[in-house]
Enzyme design. Sequence first.
Site, PDB file in Angstrom:
ATOM      1  N   CYS A 176     -15.448  20.981   7.086  1.00 31.10           N
ATOM      2  CA  CYS A 176     -15.114  19.722   6.429  1.00 31.10           C
ATOM      3  C   CYS A 176     -14.875  20.026   4.957  1.00 31.10           C
ATOM      4  CB  CYS A 176     -16.270  18.741   6.591  1.00 31.10           C
ATOM      5  SG  CYS A 176     -16.015  17.171   5.734  1.00 31.10           S
ATOM      6  N   HIS A 233     -13.016  13.459  13.899  1.00 29.06           N
ATOM      7  CA  HIS A 233     -13.714  13.810  12.649  1.00 29.06           C
ATOM      8  C   HIS A 233     -13.340  12.839  11.527  1.00 29.06           C
ATOM      9  CE1 HIS A 233     -15.237  17.105   9.785  1.00 29.06           C
ATOM     10  NE2 HIS A 233     -14.646  16.243   8.980  1.00 29.06           N
ATOM     11  N   GLU A 234     -12.041  12.542  11.397  1.00 29.77           N
ATOM     12  CA  GLU A 234     -11.601  11.647  10.303  1.00 29.77           C
ATOM     13  C   GLU A 234     -12.034  10.203  10.570  1.00 29.77           C
ATOM     14  OE1 GLU A 234     -10.923  13.292   7.800  1.00 29.77           O
ATOM     15  OE2 GLU A 234     -10.446  15.128   8.883  1.00 29.77           O
ATOM     16  N   HIS A 278     -15.519   9.819   9.495  1.00 34.78           N
ATOM     17  CA  HIS A 278     -15.629   9.648   8.037  1.00 34.78           C
ATOM     18  C   HIS A 278     -15.489   8.181   7.644  1.00 34.78           C
ATOM     19  CE1 HIS A 278     -15.996  13.478   5.996  1.00 34.78           C
ATOM     20  NE2 HIS A 278     -15.003  14.031   6.669  1.00 34.78           N
TER      21      HIS A 278
HETATM   22 ZN    ZN Z   1     -14.558  15.996   6.957  1.00 33.59          ZN
END
Ligand code: ZN
Length: 185
Positions: A108, A150-151, A154
């Site tokens: 990341c 993953h995004e 976030h």
């Molecule tokens: Zn990340």
Amino acid sequence: MVREIVLFGDPVLREKCRPVTEITDAITALAADMVETMEAADGVGLAAPQIGEDIQLAVVDVSDAEEPMTFFRVNGEPASLTDWMPLKFINPSLAFPSRDKASMKEGCLSFPEVRAEIRRPDVVHATVTLLDGRTITIETDGLFSRALQHETDHLNGILFIDRASPAVKLTLKRKIQKMWDEYAR
Ligand code: ZN
């Protein structure tokens, strides 16, 4: 413009980001900056909170990866990465049609020194809105699926280390503590 990437420890990375309700010039400009920032940092994805903005906007580009996925469909039709990368999207929602999981070393841009084995669902159906206002559904697997997951995490204040197994978390403990201390200083 390349923006500064926010590192772990900054509370913005724990925010549940606001949906984007109107695609303004400012949003379009921000997305362009995010693509530049992601490319400069050699990343495959970047979410708005990583440049300090708590809105549901993210970018992904997996076209440089050796094997980014085994299939990619947009609205049910086979699609080509070259037509869709870099992908800039707002307000994603994800569905997981299969229980099959895949494990992969993940990093990341907000954790420059950390890489960790993370298990996630392999196939994703991601419904996202593009900056031209179209809402599409992407079906894919592999790294592309992982980057979308993953995004999207976030944008909900969830970080990849949260998804590590207890054993992996233990091996990361010192690095994470060090980053936390550095931020506090
Ligand atoms: Zn990340």
